[in-house]
Design a protein around this motif. Structure first.
Motif, PDB file in Angstrom:
ATOM      1  N   TYR B  42       0.836  -1.205   0.000  1.00 21.02           N
ATOM      2  CA  TYR B  42       0.000   0.000   0.000  1.00 21.02           C
ATOM      3  C   TYR B  42       0.875   1.262   0.000  1.00 21.02           C
ATOM      4  O   TYR B  42       0.713   2.151  -0.837  1.00 21.02           O
ATOM      5  CB  TYR B  42      -0.864  -0.116   1.256  1.00 21.02           C
ATOM      6  CG  TYR B  42      -1.556   1.069   1.807  1.00 21.02           C
ATOM      7  CD1 TYR B  42      -2.681   1.584   1.192  1.00 21.02           C
ATOM      8  CD2 TYR B  42      -1.130   1.627   3.006  1.00 21.02           C
ATOM      9  CE1 TYR B  42      -3.364   2.627   1.760  1.00 21.02           C
ATOM     10  CE2 TYR B  42      -1.805   2.671   3.572  1.00 21.02           C
ATOM     11  CZ  TYR B  42      -2.920   3.181   2.942  1.00 21.02           C
ATOM     12  OH  TYR B  42      -3.581   4.206   3.498  1.00 21.02           O
ATOM     13  N   GLY B  43       1.856   1.276   0.916  1.00 27.50           N
ATOM     14  CA  GLY B  43       2.762   2.431   0.983  1.00 27.50           C
ATOM     15  C   GLY B  43       3.684   2.492  -0.209  1.00 27.50           C
ATOM     16  O   GLY B  43       3.813   3.547  -0.855  1.00 27.50           O
ATOM     17  N   SER B  46       1.841   3.406  -3.505  1.00 31.23           N
ATOM     18  CA  SER B  46       1.493   4.837  -3.609  1.00 31.23           C
ATOM     19  C   SER B  46       2.721   5.656  -3.974  1.00 31.23           C
ATOM     20  O   SER B  46       2.664   6.532  -4.840  1.00 31.23           O
ATOM     21  CB  SER B  46       0.947   5.351  -2.278  1.00 31.23           C
ATOM     22  OG  SER B  46      -0.092   4.571  -1.843  1.00 31.23           O
ATOM     23  N   ALA B  47       3.834   5.353  -3.291  1.00 28.64           N
ATOM     24  CA  ALA B  47       5.065   6.104  -3.554  1.00 28.64           C
ATOM     25  C   ALA B  47       5.558   5.836  -4.973  1.00 28.64           C
ATOM     26  O   ALA B  47       5.977   6.763  -5.685  1.00 28.64           O
ATOM     27  CB  ALA B  47       6.131   5.737  -2.535  1.00 28.64           C
ATOM     28  N   LEU B  49       3.836   4.989  -7.564  1.00 25.80           N
ATOM     29  CA  LEU B  49       2.943   5.664  -8.509  1.00 25.80           C
ATOM     30  C   LEU B  49       3.285   7.158  -8.579  1.00 25.80           C
ATOM     31  O   LEU B  49       3.311   7.754  -9.661  1.00 25.80           O
ATOM     32  CB  LEU B  49       1.499   5.475  -8.044  1.00 25.80           C
ATOM     33  CG  LEU B  49       0.429   5.513  -9.115  1.00 25.80           C
ATOM     34  CD1 LEU B  49       0.621   4.363 -10.080  1.00 25.80           C
ATOM     35  CD2 LEU B  49      -0.948   5.438  -8.476  1.00 25.80           C
ATOM     36  N   GLY B  50       3.533   7.736  -7.426  1.00 22.13           N
ATOM     37  CA  GLY B  50       3.907   9.157  -7.350  1.00 22.13           C
ATOM     38  C   GLY B  50       5.187   9.425  -8.111  1.00 22.13           C
ATOM     39  O   GLY B  50       5.283  10.384  -8.891  1.00 22.13           O
ATOM     40  N   ALA B  51       6.185   8.557  -7.910  1.00 22.89           N
ATOM     41  CA  ALA B  51       7.474   8.739  -8.582  1.00 22.89           C
ATOM     42  C   ALA B  51       7.309   8.538 -10.090  1.00 22.89           C
ATOM     43  O   ALA B  51       7.856   9.303 -10.892  1.00 22.89           O
ATOM     44  CB  ALA B  51       8.492   7.771  -8.018  1.00 22.89           C
ATOM     45  N   ALA B  53       4.654   9.011 -11.863  1.00 25.17           N
ATOM     46  CA  ALA B  53       3.885  10.114 -12.452  1.00 25.17           C
ATOM     47  C   ALA B  53       4.809  11.258 -12.861  1.00 25.17           C
ATOM     48  O   ALA B  53       4.535  11.975 -13.823  1.00 25.17           O
ATOM     49  CB  ALA B  53       2.845  10.610 -11.451  1.00 25.17           C
ATOM     50  N   GLU B  54       5.882  11.421 -12.139  1.00 28.45           N
ATOM     51  CA  GLU B  54       6.823  12.505 -12.442  1.00 28.45           C
ATOM     52  C   GLU B  54       7.898  12.079 -13.427  1.00 28.45           C
ATOM     53  O   GLU B  54       8.402  12.883 -14.184  1.00 28.45           O
ATOM     54  CB  GLU B  54       7.487  12.999 -11.150  1.00 28.45           C
ATOM     55  CG  GLU B  54       6.563  13.769 -10.233  1.00 28.45           C
ATOM     56  CD  GLU B  54       5.936  14.996 -10.887  1.00 28.45           C
ATOM     57  OE1 GLU B  54       6.607  15.657 -11.692  1.00 28.45           O
ATOM     58  OE2 GLU B  54       4.759  15.272 -10.593  1.00 28.45           O
ATOM     59  N   ASN B  55       8.287  10.793 -13.323  1.00 29.88           N
ATOM     60  CA  ASN B  55       9.360  10.305 -14.177  1.00 29.88           C
ATOM     61  C   ASN B  55       9.012   8.884 -14.647  1.00 29.88           C
ATOM     62  O   ASN B  55       9.094   7.936 -13.874  1.00 29.88           O
ATOM     63  CB  ASN B  55      10.672  10.318 -13.372  1.00 29.88           C
ATOM     64  CG  ASN B  55      11.867   9.947 -14.210  1.00 29.88           C
ATOM     65  OD1 ASN B  55      11.732   9.585 -15.369  1.00 29.88           O
ATOM     66  ND2 ASN B  55      13.046  10.035 -13.624  1.00 29.88           N
TER      67      ASN B  55
END
Lengths: 354, 85
Positions: B42-43, B46-47, B49-51, B53-55
């Protein structure tokens, strides 16, 4: 984006902003820029995240103006994009953080109009990152007189302060008191907003850190100007040191002694660390006011960085990124403006927060 | 009052009880490791996916990192199988 449940949204957003932070222009690039000419710097900026704005605006602006407007637009766009991806509580806190730009924009318009600058020149330096959007700013710029501009801002949350202080500012031609009062109200509102939000504690800590830094900067400025009287009206209430206490501390002549006295007053760790750092930088006596201010800003950014590592999934990484992005724009603007004015690299460097 | 004849357990009853305990243990092993994997993924997910999304280049790395906690549930599965067979 679809709503996420629980802390996953915080993890997602904070990681995203960390990745964005890694994309900011590194220190070495600024040093390289200092030794370049303006066309080379423009080309270099065009290769970074500012490319889209420069391309979009190149038909309307050119040269240094193009850079200036592109930087402002990019900053505003970046802030608005970030607002969209934040979870709701953080969105609320971040938008209240961004409302400071409204004060800056309104004051820029009023000052510009007061000095008879054309609307185009004023527009170049506006950053539409707050609540007052670009369309409203354009309408304000179209107005002929400052009184009409103030009248148009009736719906603005800081309008009561603006209307109260504006007459005196217009009469004297000095907007400093108006600016002080607007910021005081802004900080009071921000703290009140944060108290109403769950998890707003970290944000209040940040606001306090900022108020403390601003008060310290004001104190250093007033000391440099030789101001000795009642300094309370220049101080922002709400920091970890009360305004009365700051007034008492301002009477201490020696700067190192002043920092020691201040250290006995504060209990918050960020500010204590900041004062320790300030002392470790060596005696401040030999420093110019501008150097002291840059030291203070650098310490603030370092402190924010530390807090964002200590609280990786909170408002801190977001605020740290927003501040670093702001200073990236400031640095690029300083370098390009400095180069245009044919200042030496050493002189420009002394204005950069690096 | 319970008579002495009711307290006597037959071999069949003991075998059935052992089988039940085994099944419960296997269920605990698989469910707890499954939950732990979910919490970890889960953690990390999410991280990642966040990373990503930027690269976009980080997508592969994010996928690998997200899959690593699967090993926890595999350990649980092995333990559960060992208990049952």
């Amino acid at each position: 984006m679809p709503a996420m449940i629980g802390p996953s949204h915080y993890i997602y957003v904070c990681t995203r902003l960390r990745a964005r932070k890694a994309k900011l222009i590194p220190r070495d690039e600024y040093i390289r820029m200092l030794n370049m000419g303006l066309p080379e710097i423009t080309r270099l900026i065009q290769e970074t995240t500012y490319k889209r704005e420069i391309d979009e605006l190149s038909t309307s602006f050119s040269g240094i103006d193009l850079i200036e407007v592109s930087l402002s637009w990019n900053l505003a766009k970046e802030y608005q994009t970030i607002l969209k991806i934040l979870p709701r509580p953080l969105q609320h806190l971040t938008s209240s953080y961004l409302r400071r730009w409204d004060i800056q924009n309104v004051l820029t318009i009023l000052r510009g109009k007061d000095q008879g600058l054309p609307a185009g020149r004023i527009k170049e330096v506006l950053v539409p990152a707050g609540e007052l959007d670009r369309a409203l700013q354009d309408r304000l710029l179209m107005e002929d007189t400052s009184a009409k501009i103030v009248e148009m801002l009736k719906g603005w949350r800081l309008y009561p302060v603006l209307s109260r202080e504006f007459a005196e500012a217009e009469e004297s031609g000095r907007f400093a008191r108006l600016e002080n009062e607007l910021y005081k109200k802004f900080y009071a509102d921000v703290v009140a907003d944060a108290r109403a939000v769950r998890g707003g504690r970290a944000f209040i800590d940040y606001v306090q850190l900022e108020i403390d830094i601003r008060n310290l900067q004001s104190l250093f400025r007033l000391r440099a100007a030789g101001e000795k009287g009642d300094l309370r009206e220049f101080m922002i209430p709400g920091g970890s040191v009360s305004v009365e206490e700051l007034q008492r501390l301002s009477a201490i002549e020696d700067l190192d002694e002043f920092i020691d006295a201040m250290k006995t007053q504060v209990t918050e760790r960020p500010l204590l660390a900041l004062l320790d750092d300030l002392k470790q930088q060596g005696s401040l006596k030999g420093r110019s006011l501008q150097e002291t201010e840059i030291v203070l800003t650098r310490i603030k950014l370092a402190q924010m960085e530390r807090m964002s590592k200590a609280h990786p999934f909170s408002i801190w990484p977001i605020l740290a990124y927003l501040e670093l992005k702001k200073y990236e724009v400031f640095k690029l603007r300083t370098i390009t403006r400095g180069k245009e004015a044919n200042l030496s690299p050493e002189c420009i460097r002394s204005y950069l927060v690096m | 009052m319970v008579g002495p004849e009711t307290a006597v357990m037959t071999v069949e009853m003991i075998e059935a009880s052992q089988l039940g305990t085994q099944a419960i243990s296997a269920a605990i092993a698989i469910s707890l490791t499954g939950l732990s994997t979910a919490i970890a993924e889960y953690g990390i997910g999410s991280a990642a996916l966040g990373a990503a999304a930027e690269n976009r280049d980080l997508f592969g790395m994010g996928l690998v990192l997200t899959a690593i906690p699967e090993t926890i549930v595999i350990f649980g599965l092995i333990v559960a199988l060992l208990i049952l067979f």
